[in-house]
Scaffold this active site. Structure first.
Site, PDB file in Angstrom:
ATOM      1  N   ASP A  81     -35.153  69.627  83.378  1.00  0.00           N
ATOM      2  CA  ASP A  81     -36.370  68.287  83.463  1.00  0.00           C
ATOM      3  C   ASP A  81     -35.614  67.749  81.499  1.00  0.00           C
ATOM      4  O   ASP A  81     -37.117  67.275  80.941  1.00  0.00           O
ATOM      5  CB  ASP A  81     -37.887  68.840  83.170  1.00  0.00           C
TER       6      ASP A  81
ATOM      7  N   HIS B  89     -38.783  64.465  84.730  1.00  0.00           N
ATOM      8  CA  HIS B  89     -39.583  64.195  86.692  1.00  0.00           C
ATOM      9  C   HIS B  89     -40.498  62.286  86.302  1.00  0.00           C
ATOM     10  O   HIS B  89     -41.448  63.106  86.746  1.00  0.00           O
ATOM     11  CB  HIS B  89     -40.251  65.507  86.371  1.00  0.00           C
TER      12      HIS B  89
ATOM     13  N   SER C  99     -46.115  63.704  78.751  1.00  0.00           N
ATOM     14  CA  SER C  99     -44.880  64.000  79.207  1.00  0.00           C
ATOM     15  C   SER C  99     -44.030  63.695  78.863  1.00  0.00           C
ATOM     16  O   SER C  99     -44.031  61.814  78.696  1.00  0.00           O
ATOM     17  CB  SER C  99     -44.967  64.361  81.336  1.00  0.00           C
TER      18      SER C  99
HETATM   19  C1  4AZ Z   1     -48.412  66.555  83.177  1.00  0.00           C
HETATM   20  O1  4AZ Z   1     -49.009  66.482  84.195  1.00  0.00           O
HETATM   21  C2  4AZ Z   1     -48.606  67.696  82.334  1.00  0.00           C
HETATM   22  N1  4AZ Z   1     -50.793  71.746  79.406  1.00  0.00           N
HETATM   23  C3  4AZ Z   1     -48.249  67.572  80.764  1.00  0.00           C
HETATM   24  C4  4AZ Z   1     -48.282  69.089  79.884  1.00  0.00           C
HETATM   25  C5  4AZ Z   1     -48.869  69.683  80.171  1.00  0.00           C
HETATM   26  C6  4AZ Z   1     -49.929  69.840  81.766  1.00  0.00           C
HETATM   27  C7  4AZ Z   1     -49.730  68.492  82.490  1.00  0.00           C
HETATM   28  C8  4AZ Z   1     -48.922  70.336  79.402  1.00  0.00           C
HETATM   29  O2  4AZ Z   1     -47.641  65.200  82.502  1.00  0.00           O
END
Ligand code: 4AZ
EC number: 3.4.21.-
Length: 710
Positions: A561, A513, A657
């Site tokens: 992902d 993503h 992420s």
């Molecule tokens: C994000 O927006 C994201 N709590 C990554 C991890 C989590 C929530 C949002 C997990 O990249």
């Protein structure tokens, strides 16, 4: 803005056309002396007079002359005209071409309510999209309006499958010919050129020009030939008309053309193909009107389906190649393949492109201004897990050549990749393989690429074991420099955007993503920052050479992902204290719920923050029972796993992420990349753990791109 220079002392000529939508074509319009032609011509001339006599150029406006009123495939009348301006004592003055065109276009009143491109030009219903106007030459003006007949001719072609000859030659004097070709409505014209005898002068005076209009309007040029040729070439119009001009103003030996034209039907460029079970090439697709040059406005769609999910689609392009769309322009075809964009370019050898999916949707859009060289593509299926047959070598281009042809001194791959890293005399700047072959590549050991024919450069490579720098983290809460040596910060156009993990000397693993979107899927704006503790102070930074997003990634559900990134520069061995790969779990490894793992990253520290953390953060989280997670979120697939603490508080957040969920294996103390930060409902909310990509489900997929990983 473009400007044009006057040819004569003070007159400026503009050639243009537009389509009048509400007048039906009558055959009488072909007769310049007919009442019908004269009536339409007079109306159009009056309208143009009104436009320019009420404009800023009124002082210089001289007249407009309608040259042709023709049928066309969109209906109504296509009117071609000249506009003449006179500037007394212009001497070297220039006349703004864009201004003249803008005055005409801006005079068309359109209404937003009916949402069509048809507007009113002083009462005439004119299609806005059809208006073109360019500066032209006086010589073209004279010969096309009939005051200097030269060798100008009309051809009305009404019969299909007939070759209408177009031949002209001279051995002295001058040739200035305009051939106006008009076919029956609903059809197109294909011009085939057998030979051209012409002085090659870089298109300065001698040329054969093919126009997609009836007047020499520069922006409707389909193709220009300015050199002698004997190779059969053909070109197709986008409407039922075409103009061919041949200019050879100073003939002193044989000059001329041998050509013919035909009336052809419009072709749809779409196909759905069921590909057989056998691997290999089995059919062909081509650009529209193959083997003719394809016209500048085209769109093709092809759908392929293989009979087995283990087979993908291979495309063999002849003298053409497609590469991931970059920031640069894309002049020889836009290709959209399963929602990824590629740009085409011509080359002098064939290339193979493989799509590792049993269902492939391809769209080609012509992107060149002129007609472009015909394209031929062979298609077939291939075994996704084995792109080249046993005993063959895979070239960088994807072509497979017999292993015996590697290092034989012949460029069998066409891109020379079969002749790279072949044995040379050993010295202290070479790398020595197990079979005593040496090649010139420093730090070849464990860089994730098999360089030695026996694979010895990638043998015994290992991932991170607990090291002296690491115990401090396990026992404590501070992230110390070097504590998570596989942690990477990915920067997009210079700013931290996602995390990733080092898995070899040149490969990283991250989340798909992070690369979803036109610009995000292009590797050029990305840099990978390795050996970093304080954000922005990396020990090693590399551009990203390639992004491999999992072909099943679903941007709605975040399923699959996962993405692999190849670094442009492998990180140096000398930094191994601060940079180390993390181990990939064994394929299909099951995890124990309740197991404690660590999530790390520079992402936000609170859901409400608007920027990430300066220092690398770590949080200990627990692997959560899959059934419990499914009951929390509902849409958890087997490619996902949940981790966190049910009380909330410890979690990943925006900016983390793509980063690692690292679990330490008790048996040997090695760190395993169990998860990749993917998504979740907010951050650190009670009962909503973080969701991670389950890496153990992707081991064969990772090995497909990074075969040397243990
Ligand atoms: C994000 O927006 C994201 N709590 C990554 C991890 C989590 C929530 C949002 C997990 O990249």
């Amino acid at each position: 803005m473009q400007h044009c220079k006057t040819e004569s002392k003070d007159a400026f000529y503009f050639a243009g056309m537009f389509r009048i939508t509400n007048i039906e074509f009558l055959p009488e319009y072909q007769q310049k002396e007919s009442r019908e032609f004269l009536s339409v011509a007079r109306t159009v001339q009056q309208v143009i007079n009104l436009v320019y006599t009420t404009s800023a150029f009124s002082k210089f406006y001289e007249q407009s002359v309608v040259a042709d009123v023709s049928s066309n495939n969109k209906g109504g009348l296509l009117v071609h005209f000249w506009i003449v301006f006179v500037m007394p004592h212009a001497k070297g003055h220039i006349f703004c071409e864009d201004c003249v065109a803008a005055i005409l276009k801006d005079s068309i009143q359109t209404s937003i309510i009916n949402r069509t491109s048809v507007g009113s030009l002083q009462g005439l219903a004119v299609d806005m999209d059809s208006v073109v106007l360019n500066a032209g030459l006086r010589s073209d003006y004279s010969s096309t309006i009939g005051s200097d007949k030269g060798c100008s001719q009309y051809f009305y072609a009404e019969r299909l499958s007939l070759h209408y000859p177009l031949e002209i030659s001279a051995t002295s004097g001058r040739l200035m010919c305009h051939f106006k070709l008009v076919a029956i409505v609903g059809y197109l014209i294909r011009l085939s050129i057998k030979s051209i005898q012409i002085e090659a002068d870089n298109c300065v005076t001698d040329s054969l020009t093919i126009y997609d209009s009836l007047l020499p309007i520069r922006s409707s040029i389909l193709y220009r030939i300015c050199e002698p040729t004997r190779i059969l070439m053909s070109f197709v119009s986008t409407n039922n008309l075409m103009l061919v001009t041949f200019k050879a103003p100073h003939i002193w030996r044989l000059s001329g053309i041998r050509a013919y034209f035909e009336v052809i039907p419009e072709q749809k460029c779409e196909n759905t193909v069921l590909v057989k079970e056998i691997t290999g090439f089995e059919g062909k697709i081509s650009s529209p009107y193959y083997p003719s040059y394809y016209p500048p406005k085209c769109k093709c769609t092809w759908k392929f389906q293989t009979s087995l999910s283990t087979l993908g689609i291979a495309l063999k392009f002849y003298n053409y190649s497609i590469t991931k769309k970059s920031m640069k322009g894309c002049e020889h075809g836009w290709w959209e393949i399963n929602e990824h964009m590629y740009c085409g370019s011509y080359m002098d050898h064939q290339t193979i492109f493989r799509v590792p999916s049993p269902l492939v949707h391809i769209q080609l859009q012509c992107s060149s201004r002129l007609s472009d060289k015909p394209l031929l593509v062979e298609y077939g299926s291939y075994n996704i897990s084995q792109p080249c047959p046993v005993g063959s070598f895979r070239c960088s281009s994807g072509l497979c050549v017999p292993q015996a042809q590697r290092c034989d001194g012949v460029n069998d791959c066409f891109d020379e990749s079969d002749e790279l890293f072949c044995g040379i005399p050993c010295n202290n700047r070479t790398f020595k393989c197990g079979n005593d072959i040496c090649f010139r590549k420093q730090n070849a050991k464990c860089d994730g690429t098999v360089d030695c024919p026996d694979g010895s450069d990638e043998e015994g490579c290992t991932c991170s074991r607990s090291s002296s720098t690491l115990h401090r983290i396990i026992g404590g809460t501070d992230t110390l420099e070097g504590g998570w040596p596989w942690q990477v910060s990915l920067h997009f156009v210079g700013s931290a955007y996602c995390g990733a993990s080092v898995i070899s000397r040149e490969w990283l693993l991250s989340a798909a993503h992070c690369f979803h979107g036109n610009r995000l899927s292009d590797p050029t704006p990305w840099t990978a920052h390795l050996g970093m503790y304080v954000q922005g102070n990396a020990k090693f930074v590399s551009p990203v050479r390639r992004i491999v997003v999992h072909e099943y990634y679903n941007s709605q559900t975040f399923d699959y992902d996962i993405a692999l990134l190849q670094l442009s520069i492998a990180w140096p061995e000398t930094l191994k204290q601060l940079i180390q790969p993390i181990c990939i779990p064994p394929a299909g490894q099951r995890v124990r719920s309740g197991e404690k793992c660590w999530v790390t990253g520079w992402g936000r520290r609170h859901e409400a923050d608007n920027k990430g953390s300066l220092v690398l953060q770590q949080a200990e989280v627990e692997l959560i029972d899959q059934t419990l997670c499914v009951s929390t979120y509902g849409i958890i697939t087997s490619r996902m796993l949940c981790a966190g603490v049910m009380s909330g508080k410890r979690d990943a957040c925006k900016g983390d992420s793509g980063g690692p969920l690292s679990c330490r294996r008790k048996s040997d103390g090695k760190w395993i990349l169990t998860g990749i930060v993917s998504w979740g409902h907010g951050c650190g909310r009670p009962n909503f753990p973080g969701v991670y990509t389950r890496v153990s489900n992707f081991v064969p997929w990772i090995h497909k791109y990074v075969p040397s990983l243990l």
